[in-house]
Each structure stands twice: as structure tokens, then as C-alpha cells.
Motif scaffolding. Structure first.
Motif, PDB file in Angstrom:
ATOM      1  N   PHE A 257       0.840  -1.201   0.000  1.00  0.00           N
ATOM      2  CA  PHE A 257       0.000   0.000   0.000  1.00  0.00           C
ATOM      3  C   PHE A 257       0.870   1.243   0.000  1.00  0.00           C
ATOM      4  O   PHE A 257       1.860   1.310   0.750  1.00  0.00           O
ATOM      5  N   SER A 258       0.496   2.213  -0.813  1.00  0.00           N
ATOM      6  CA  SER A 258       1.209   3.481  -0.773  1.00  0.00           C
ATOM      7  C   SER A 258       0.216   4.622  -0.920  1.00  0.00           C
ATOM      8  O   SER A 258      -0.840   4.463  -1.526  1.00  0.00           O
ATOM      9  N   ALA A 259       0.568   5.784  -0.351  1.00  0.00           N
ATOM     10  CA  ALA A 259      -0.420   6.863  -0.248  1.00  0.00           C
ATOM     11  C   ALA A 259      -0.736   7.528  -1.579  1.00  0.00           C
ATOM     12  O   ALA A 259      -1.862   7.965  -1.807  1.00  0.00           O
ATOM     13  N   THR A 260       0.249   7.620  -2.473  1.00  0.00           N
ATOM     14  CA  THR A 260       0.010   8.406  -3.695  1.00  0.00           C
ATOM     15  C   THR A 260       0.178   7.561  -4.963  1.00  0.00           C
ATOM     16  O   THR A 260       0.891   6.566  -4.969  1.00  0.00           O
ATOM     17  N   LYS A 261      -0.504   8.011  -6.024  1.00  0.00           N
ATOM     18  CA  LYS A 261      -0.401   7.343  -7.328  1.00  0.00           C
ATOM     19  C   LYS A 261       1.054   7.332  -7.783  1.00  0.00           C
ATOM     20  O   LYS A 261       1.536   6.369  -8.356  1.00  0.00           O
ATOM     21  N   ALA A 330      -2.795   7.458   7.472  1.00  0.00           N
ATOM     22  CA  ALA A 330      -3.126   8.617   8.301  1.00  0.00           C
ATOM     23  C   ALA A 330      -4.168   8.254   9.354  1.00  0.00           C
ATOM     24  O   ALA A 330      -4.160   8.761  10.467  1.00  0.00           O
ATOM     25  N   ASP A 331      -5.043   7.334   8.982  1.00  0.00           N
ATOM     26  CA  ASP A 331      -6.120   6.926   9.868  1.00  0.00           C
ATOM     27  C   ASP A 331      -5.701   5.603  10.526  1.00  0.00           C
ATOM     28  O   ASP A 331      -5.463   4.609   9.835  1.00  0.00           O
ATOM     29  N   ALA A 332      -5.596   5.612  11.863  1.00  0.00           N
ATOM     30  CA  ALA A 332      -5.081   4.413  12.557  1.00  0.00           C
ATOM     31  C   ALA A 332      -5.922   3.179  12.222  1.00  0.00           C
ATOM     32  O   ALA A 332      -5.395   2.072  12.091  1.00  0.00           O
ATOM     33  N   GLU A 358       8.583  11.576  10.054  1.00  0.00           N
ATOM     34  CA  GLU A 358       7.317  12.310  10.020  1.00  0.00           C
ATOM     35  C   GLU A 358       6.130  11.437  10.421  1.00  0.00           C
ATOM     36  O   GLU A 358       5.114  11.930  10.877  1.00  0.00           O
ATOM     37  N   ASP A 359       6.252  10.138  10.177  1.00  0.00           N
ATOM     38  CA  ASP A 359       5.117   9.226  10.427  1.00  0.00           C
ATOM     39  C   ASP A 359       5.143   8.575  11.810  1.00  0.00           C
ATOM     40  O   ASP A 359       4.237   7.813  12.148  1.00  0.00           O
ATOM     41  N   MET A 360       6.191   8.874  12.603  1.00  0.00           N
ATOM     42  CA  MET A 360       6.320   8.137  13.875  1.00  0.00           C
ATOM     43  C   MET A 360       5.151   8.392  14.820  1.00  0.00           C
ATOM     44  O   MET A 360       4.669   7.484  15.486  1.00  0.00           O
ATOM     45  N   PHE A 361       4.665   9.637  14.849  1.00  0.00           N
ATOM     46  CA  PHE A 361       3.544   9.913  15.760  1.00  0.00           C
ATOM     47  C   PHE A 361       2.301   9.140  15.337  1.00  0.00           C
ATOM     48  O   PHE A 361       1.490   8.721  16.154  1.00  0.00           O
ATOM     49  N   ILE A 366      -1.425   4.183  16.217  1.00  0.00           N
ATOM     50  CA  ILE A 366      -1.855   2.818  15.855  1.00  0.00           C
ATOM     51  C   ILE A 366      -1.597   1.883  17.030  1.00  0.00           C
ATOM     52  O   ILE A 366      -2.450   1.064  17.386  1.00  0.00           O
ATOM     53  N   GLU A 367      -0.437   2.040  17.643  1.00  0.00           N
ATOM     54  CA  GLU A 367      -0.111   1.164  18.782  1.00  0.00           C
ATOM     55  C   GLU A 367      -1.122   1.361  19.910  1.00  0.00           C
ATOM     56  O   GLU A 367      -1.491   0.416  20.593  1.00  0.00           O
ATOM     57  N   GLU A 368      -1.553   2.605  20.074  1.00  0.00           N
ATOM     58  CA  GLU A 368      -2.559   2.853  21.121  1.00  0.00           C
ATOM     59  C   GLU A 368      -3.877   2.177  20.755  1.00  0.00           C
ATOM     60  O   GLU A 368      -4.535   1.574  21.584  1.00  0.00           O
TER      61      GLU A 368
END
Ligand code: AMP
Length: 415
Positions: A257-261, A330-332, A358-361, A366-368
Motif C-alpha cells: 500500500f502506498s499513499a500516492t499514485k 493517516a487513519d489508525a 514524520e510518520d512516527m507519531f 496505531i499502537e494505542e
């Protein structure tokens, strides 16, 4: 076959029409899933329903079976049921499920979605004018027909909004309202959504009348899924994917899966260069090509599929051995949906997520959500240094002098 909790009801106990029970048996379903057990009696009772359930819970059969039961047992005229869905792939998939369940009842279904070459327009026009028992449609194409003035929706008795949260994410709020304005006020409404943000509640208030509410808890990724995270800089990601797949014959079906075309195209190109059988699906592809690629991936003729989020929800693909998230969703909840594509039928599967600073937060969120820590790995040494795990750090760019350089061979540049 999806494994559901034992001790569930038998379909026979639901007293559905014999022809439907025969089709259910033929499809190999014995016990109901929790959402089916809770939703089917309420829908048969004629109640409006709001149901929070994710893909893989059996929610499609939960709304199709009671509707088909009514259509198989009662007299009706014209178009009876309208199912609105966010994507073309989901429209096709639901239409196929309706066809399977209605095999012995002969109830007709039609999928209406955009992206075709126009040759389907006339057939859709006839169906929408004369009536077709069940219509599964994406909002855009349906509105294009509604604008022409010939659509006869005065006989619609059931409206189903599937993946409602996804439809709102995709900006279909007004389109849905518009479509509803063409329907009779007296109808049964069913709304299915994987999540229940305030906007969904607002839509529910407008569309549903005194609804029964069902909440199927968000299931955590199955026990059999091995989840891990690679801490990576962006320019390490594609070489890392190549090395993760190379020589791993056990991974027979791989979904990336990747976010952009753009990144989907880049990943697919790079893997093709390494002689993997790879295809891609993103919104810039012709609909026919999207269906063809999906069909070949499901049939295991294509080993690697690279896709945008178009495939993360709703789409039922079995036996995926490896999922790679090129970025953190972006959406857990999308993470759980994506990872849910693996280890569904077989009991094992691997889900790897490539996480930059940038994606660590997002990973932390997701872990939460899944209430567990995902194992974090540095990239293999030959790719250079990994970013340090720090979910609270302000996103930053790596200084120029740390640009990725592959140690061996000296050909580090890879864009
Ligand atoms: P869904 O959540 O509707 O996308 O369904 C996920 C998968 O579960 C599909 O492949 C369905 O065919 C399958 N399925 C749905 N209900 C049952 C059931 N009661 N028993 C076995 N498989 C089911």
C-alpha cells in the motif's frame, strides 16, 4: 474461508427463504458471524439500522440476506434496493455477492460505476428506467444518470450506505444527500461504517429514522499476523522493499500500500525492473484495467500488487502472505483494515510498515489503538542509518550530507 468464532447461530435458525438457505449452504456458510446474528433479525423486522463494523466481519451478507429474503418472498415492482458504496471495486464485489446469494431466487442486481468507455450507459439507462431489483452504485455515476431525468426511484424501499465513513472521506456527503432527495421518504435505511466520527453521526441523524444500533468491536489484527516496523528514511524505502521480497518464495501473494499514485507507480516500476510479476492499482488506471489486475491478483497470477488506499477497505482478497505499508496510514483504523488483508484464511501472515520520522507519531496512535507495541527494526546496515524512534519528535528532514548511499557497489542513488 474466514474463521469466525464458534458457538454462533446456524443460518437455518434464521428461517430464511429456502432458496436463500440453499444458496448460503452452496457458498459454504454454516454459522452466522456476530454482525449477521445481530443485524439480520432487525433488518427483517423492517427497522433502520446503524452498524459500526469493519470489513471481514461478514457485514455484506448481513445486509444482503434479509433484503433478498424479502424480495424472494414478497411482491414488489421496479427498483427496490439502492446500495451506495465509495469505490468501483466495492460495487463490483457487492454485486457479485448479491448474484451468488440470489442464484436460486433470480433477483436481479446491477452495478453502476464510473470509469467505463461509455458502452454500458444505455444498459444502465434502461435498468434505471424500467427498474432493477437491486442497484449497487458509486455516487458520481449515479448522479450523472439522475441528472438526465429518466431514473425511476419512486419504488425504492431500501437504502443501504456501505463504508459510509469512507464515502465522507472521499467528499461524497453532498452527493449522498442529493441522491437521497430522489428517493421516496418512506423507506428502510441501513448504514454501515467502519468508524463513527461525528460527521457520520450527523449523516445518520438526517438519513435514519429511530435506528437500531449495532457495534461490532474493532478487531485487532489476528494473532497469526507477524507485525513489524522498519524505521526508514524515504530514500531507503524502495531498495528496502526490493530486498524484503527478493528470494522470499514463501511470500506468494504480496500487497503493497502506498499513499500516492506517484509512489505506487515508482514502486511498481522498480519491482518490475527486478523481474517480479507486479501490477498496480490506482485511480489513474482505466476501470477495466483495475478490474483485470484485481482479478489476476486474486487468482494468484500476479505475485505483487501495489495499490493506493482504494483497496484498503471493503475489498475481499484472501490468503495474502505479506502486506507492506510504504507509509503509515493517516487513519489508525486503516492500518487494522490493511493488516486484516493478511492471515485471514491461513493462520499466518506478515505485515511490515515503513516508518519515516514524520510518520512516527502516527505509528504511536496505531499502537494505542491496537493496544500493543509493534516490533521496530532498523534498516539493514547496507542501506545506511535508520532514523531514531521518537514519536514525540517534531518532524524534520534529514540533513543533506546524510543522503542514502548504498555501501556495496557504490550505486547509491535510486530515484
Ligand atoms: P465482508 O465483511 O462482508 O467483506 O465479508 C468478508 C468475507 O467473509 C467474505 O469473503 C464473505 O464471503 C465471508 N463470510 C461472510 N459471512 C460468512 C459466514 N457466515 N461464514 C463464512 N464466511 C463468511
Amino acid at each position: 474461508m474466514v474463521v469466525f468464532c464458534l458457538r454462533r447461530m446456524n443460518f437455518k435458525d434464521l428461517n430464511l427463504n429456502d432458496k436463500l438457505t440453499e444458496a448460503i449452504e452452496y457458498m459454504g456458510f454454516e454459522k452466522t458471524t456476530p454482525v449477521q446474528e445481530q443485524a439480520i433479525p432487525e433488518i427483517l423486522d423492517g427497522k433502520d439500522l446503524i452498524c459500526c463494523a469493519q470489513t471481514g466481519t461478514g457485514k455484506t451478507a448481513a445486509f444482503i440476506l434479509p433484503i433478498l429474503n424479502k424480495l424472494a418472498s414478497e411482491e414488489y415492482h421496479g427498483s427496490d434496493t439502492l446500495i451506495i458504496v465509495p469505490t468501483r471495486e466495492l460495487a463490483v464485489q457487492i454485486h457479485q455477492q448479491v448474484q451468488g446469494f440470489s442464484y436460486f431466487t433470480g433477483v436481479g442486481s446491477l452495478a453502476i460505476y464510473g470509469g467505463g468507455d461509455g458502452s454500458e450507459w444505455e444498459q444502465e439507462k434502461i435498468a434505471l428506467t424500467k427498474g432493477n431489483s437491486i442497484i449497487v452504485a458509486t455516487p458520481g455515476k449515479l448522479i450523472a444518470h439522475l441528472r438526465m431525468g429518466y431514473v425511476k426511484f419512486d419504488t425504492i424501499r431500501h437504502l443501504i450506505l456501505d463504508e459510509a465513513d469512507r464515502m465522507l472521506d472521499m467528499g461524497f456527503y453532498e452527493d449522498i444527500q442529493r441522491i437521497i432527495s430522489f428517493l421516496p421518504a418512506k423507506r428502510q435505511n441501513l448504514m454501515f461504517s467502519a468508524t463513527m466520527p461525528p460527521k457520520i453521526r450527523e449523516l445518520a441523524k438526517q438519513v435514519l429514522s429511530n435506528p437500531h444500533e449495532i457495534n461490532i468491536a474493532m478487531s485487532k489484527p489476528a494473532e497469526g499476523v507477524l507485525q513489524a516496523v522498519y524505521l526508514t528514511h524515504d530514500d531507503q524505502k524502495i531498495p528496502l522493499i526490493n530486498s524484503l521480497i527478493a528470494g522470499k518464495e514463501d511470500y506468494q501473494s504480496i500487497l503493497i500500500f502506498s499513499a500516492t499514485k506517484k509512489s505506487v507507480a515508482e514502486i511498481a516500476k522498480s519491482l518490475k525492473g527486478k523481474k517480479f510479476t507486479v501490477e498496480r492499482i490506482s485511480s489513474d488506471l482505466e476501470q477495466r484495467d483495475r478490474e483485470d489486475v484485481l482479478g489476476r491478483f486474486k487468482a494468484k497470477q500476479v505475485r505483487v500488487l501495489v495499490a493506493t488506499d482504494v483497496l484498503s477497505r471493503g475489498i475481499d482478497i484472501k490468503d495474502i502472505s505479506l502486506i507492506i505499508n510504504y507509509n503509515v496510514p493517516a487513519d489508525a483504523e486503516d492500518y487494522v483494515h490493511r493488516v486484516g488483508r493478511t492471515a485471514r484464511a491461513s493462520s499466518t501472515g506478515v505485515a511490515l510498515t515503513l516508518v519515516n520520522t514524520e510518520d512516527m507519531f502516527r505509528l504511536k496512535r496505531i499502537e494505542e489503538l491496537i493496544d500493543s507495541e509493534i516490533h521496530k527494526l532498523p534498516v539493514p546496515e547496507e542501506f545506511g542509518k535508520s532514523p531514531v524512534w521518537n514519536p514525540n519528535a517534531r518532524p524534520f528532514s534529514r540533513p543533506k550530507n546524510q543522503k542514502f548511499k548504498k555501501k556495496s557497489g557504490g550505486k547509491g542513488k535510486k530515484k
